[in-house]
Design a protein around this motif. Structure first.
Motif, short mmCIF file in Angstrom:
data_model
loop_
_atom_site.label_atom_id
_atom_site.label_comp_id
_atom_site.label_asym_id
_atom_site.label_seq_id
_atom_site.Cartn_x
_atom_site.Cartn_y
_atom_site.Cartn_z
N GLY A 76 -3.58 -5.75 -8.44
CA GLY A 76 -4.04 -4.36 -8.55
C GLY A 76 -5.54 -4.23 -8.34
N ASP A 77 -6.32 -5.17 -8.86
CA ASP A 77 -7.77 -5.14 -8.66
C ASP A 77 -8.12 -5.28 -7.19
N VAL A 78 -7.42 -6.17 -6.48
CA VAL A 78 -7.68 -6.37 -5.06
C VAL A 78 -7.35 -5.09 -4.29
N GLU A 84 -9.84 2.16 0.56
CA GLU A 84 -10.90 3.16 0.49
C GLU A 84 -10.43 4.48 -0.13
N ASP A 85 -9.18 4.82 0.08
CA ASP A 85 -8.69 6.12 -0.37
C ASP A 85 -7.29 5.95 -0.94
N MET A 86 -7.17 6.15 -2.23
CA MET A 86 -5.86 6.02 -2.87
C MET A 86 -5.17 7.38 -3.03
N GLY A 87 -5.78 8.44 -2.52
CA GLY A 87 -5.18 9.76 -2.62
C GLY A 87 -3.95 9.86 -1.73
N LEU A 88 -2.80 10.14 -2.33
CA LEU A 88 -1.56 10.22 -1.56
C LEU A 88 -1.50 11.47 -0.69
N VAL A 89 -2.14 12.52 -1.14
CA VAL A 89 -2.22 13.77 -0.36
C VAL A 89 -3.68 14.24 -0.41
N ALA A 90 -4.03 15.15 0.48
CA ALA A 90 -5.42 15.59 0.61
C ALA A 90 -6.02 16.09 -0.70
N HIS A 119 0.24 11.78 -8.74
CA HIS A 119 -0.77 11.00 -9.46
C HIS A 119 -0.10 10.03 -10.44
N GLU A 120 0.93 10.49 -11.12
CA GLU A 120 1.67 9.62 -12.03
C GLU A 120 2.35 8.48 -11.27
N LEU A 124 1.76 4.44 -11.69
CA LEU A 124 2.82 3.45 -11.94
C LEU A 124 2.80 2.34 -10.89
N PHE A 125 2.56 2.71 -9.64
CA PHE A 125 2.44 1.74 -8.55
C PHE A 125 1.35 0.72 -8.88
N ILE A 126 0.18 1.21 -9.24
CA ILE A 126 -0.94 0.34 -9.55
C ILE A 126 -0.67 -0.46 -10.82
N SER A 127 0.00 0.14 -11.81
CA SER A 127 0.27 -0.61 -13.05
C SER A 127 1.20 -1.79 -12.80
N VAL A 128 2.13 -1.65 -11.85
CA VAL A 128 2.98 -2.79 -11.49
C VAL A 128 2.13 -3.88 -10.85
#
Length: 152
Positions: A76-78, A84-90, A119-120, A124-128
């Motif tokens: 997850g840290d990597v 650069e952008d973790m925003g799923l939508v604009a 966002h949730e 969850l994706f990152i927490s895995v």
């Protein structure tokens, strides 16, 4: 969600270095093992070095190695560091450097429930990914496949 090639190659590089902890490796060796452009890999390794994931040793006997033990490098840290952008939508994108909000012109941005759901899901994706270290994802099969580096 799709990770960029930059992140994919960064993870592959770290796996390679995690397999070869007994010696220094070269950029050429990693590039040949995965069929990656050396020029592209140089940029990725530079970034990984800035983040402390990779240590680069200059000089005739130089090379690359992990910047810290594989068991302490969270996937997850990597991903957070290399994406650069973790925003799923604009509307989930952070403000740009000038402080302007890039909500994509959506009139629902202040009352939208979908953004919260996305966002949730991202959380969850990152927490895995945060549950696994580099050491966890290096398999014996990868060790066997990558243990004999291609000669330069």
């Amino acid at each position: 969600m799709r990770l960029t090639l930059h992140t994919d190659y960064a993870l592959r590089t770290l796996i390679y270095l995690g397999i070869h902890t007994d010696r220094l490796t070269s950029i050429r060796e990693v590039a040949q093992a995965y069929g990656i452009s050396e020029n592209h890999l140089i940029k990725i390794i530079h970034r990984l070095g800035q983040g402390g994931f990779v240590e680069t040793i200059r000089g005739r006997n130089g090379g690359l190695r992990l910047g810290r033990p594989a068991a302490t490098i969270l996937i997850g840290d990597v991903v957070r560091y290399t994406e650069e952008d973790m925003g799923l939508v604009a509307c989930m994108q952070p403000p740009d450097p000038e402080g302007l909000n890039r909500r994509g012109g959506c009139i629902l941005s202040d009352v939208c429930r979908l953004r919260g759901v996305l966002h949730e899901a991202l959380g969850l994706f990152i927490s895995v990914l945060d549950r696994y270290t580099l050491a966890d994802v290096i398999t014996d099969r990868e060790r066997r496949l990558l243990d004999n580096p291609l000669s330069a």
